[in-house]
Design a protein around this motif. Sequence first.
Motif, PDB file in Angstrom:
ATOM      1  N   GLY A  46      20.432  -4.766  -2.692  1.00  0.00           N
ATOM      2  CA  GLY A  46      19.422  -5.743  -2.341  1.00  0.00           C
ATOM      3  C   GLY A  46      18.008  -5.236  -2.504  1.00  0.00           C
ATOM      4  N   ARG A  47      17.064  -6.097  -2.113  1.00  0.00           N
ATOM      5  CA  ARG A  47      15.644  -5.773  -2.214  1.00  0.00           C
ATOM      6  C   ARG A  47      14.979  -6.010  -0.854  1.00  0.00           C
ATOM      7  N   THR A  48      13.879  -5.299  -0.633  1.00  0.00           N
ATOM      8  CA  THR A  48      13.150  -5.407   0.633  1.00  0.00           C
ATOM      9  C   THR A  48      11.696  -5.771   0.341  1.00  0.00           C
ATOM     10  N   PHE A  49      11.154  -6.670   1.143  1.00  0.00           N
ATOM     11  CA  PHE A  49       9.785  -7.145   0.929  1.00  0.00           C
ATOM     12  C   PHE A  49       8.999  -7.119   2.238  1.00  0.00           C
ATOM     13  N   LEU A  50       7.726  -6.805   2.111  1.00  0.00           N
ATOM     14  CA  LEU A  50       6.803  -7.009   3.217  1.00  0.00           C
ATOM     15  C   LEU A  50       6.457  -8.483   3.237  1.00  0.00           C
TER      16      LEU A  50
END
Length: 395
Positions: A46-50
Amino acid sequence: MSYCLNPACPNSQNPSDTKFCLTCGTKLLLKDRYRAIKPIGQGGFGRTFLAVDEDKPSKPRCVIKQFYPQAQGTSTVKKAIELFNQEAMRLDELGKHSQIPELLAYFTQDDRQYLVQEFIDGQNLAQELAQVGAFSESQIRQLLSDLLSVLQFVHSQQVIHRDIKPENIIRRSRDRKLVLVDFGASKVATTNALNQTGTSIGSPEYVAPEQARGKASFASDIYSLGVTCIHLLTQRSPFDLYDINEDAWIWRQYLISKVSDSLDKILDKMLQTAPSRRYQSVEEVLKDLNPSPAQVTVISHTPATPAKPLKSSPVTPPVANKPPNTSKSQIDIELEALKAEIMGGSTAKNENQKSASPQPPSSNPAKANSQVDLELEELKSQFLGSPTPKKPPQS
């Protein structure tokens, strides 16, 4: 800035007030409130975002985790889904602790799963190590004291983190407290789960031997925390700190600054490859890290007892109007002993003189005895402060 979460979008950047992506038309607000503003991480699942929460007036920052498995194979994707779901469950249970991120939302949108959690403002320990260099003993002790209390809470909820490493420990800017993040690899430690061989998971540099074999336990987290400590002390990869030929840790030779014997012993026990020789609980580590006064061995240097003086008894002056004591005083006893010594010495002297050359015996032995008594009385009066007796008239 508003960031499009569609993995296939060729141009993800959009103006901050846009509701739909100008390139692909994807809706930019998750659940009509969470707006991604910058990507901050990406992994195999997966990906992580602010992000910001636009549903609140202050628009506080938060973190969006998007489940986006890139691995191939049905079993692998199935395992990834399981891990993502259980991270949401763990955060929902554990996020009440002040040093664990709070779960804000968990949902599905556009056939993709999302997890929104509290944003922790600060640097992780890997970033801190790169910026300020190797940690000192006092910093490691503070780290252990701070993080062990968090781990104690996690374990009390029957959860094993399984991925403790510098990247998953953030020093919060506002209070400098350490926050444990990323519960995606965590596991509930039920009796059945501990007795079964599960999936090998965790970062290879920090994972405990039994965890690598799919048999993680609470002691596995303690091992990973120990490896984290020696990495921070040496600024070297854990792979460099273990000699596989000797099957032994060699981290001490890479220390930037020395550590005390007490910390050395604690880390040594945390790093035991055999789980049975390792700390079994966080409480055991804390007990050695902060020993109670009763546990501290105090070496008492007791001074030698002084030799008793032969004649050291203090002489107490007589008290006025006190009736006389009929028993002999210490002075009387000592004076009599002195008299016997003098008279005995005189007798021996006379015998020696008699054997050398005949001498007439003393014409008046009683007189000699009286003279000794008189001198002894004078000596006694000096001690007691009594009047000196008058000398008898010379005959």
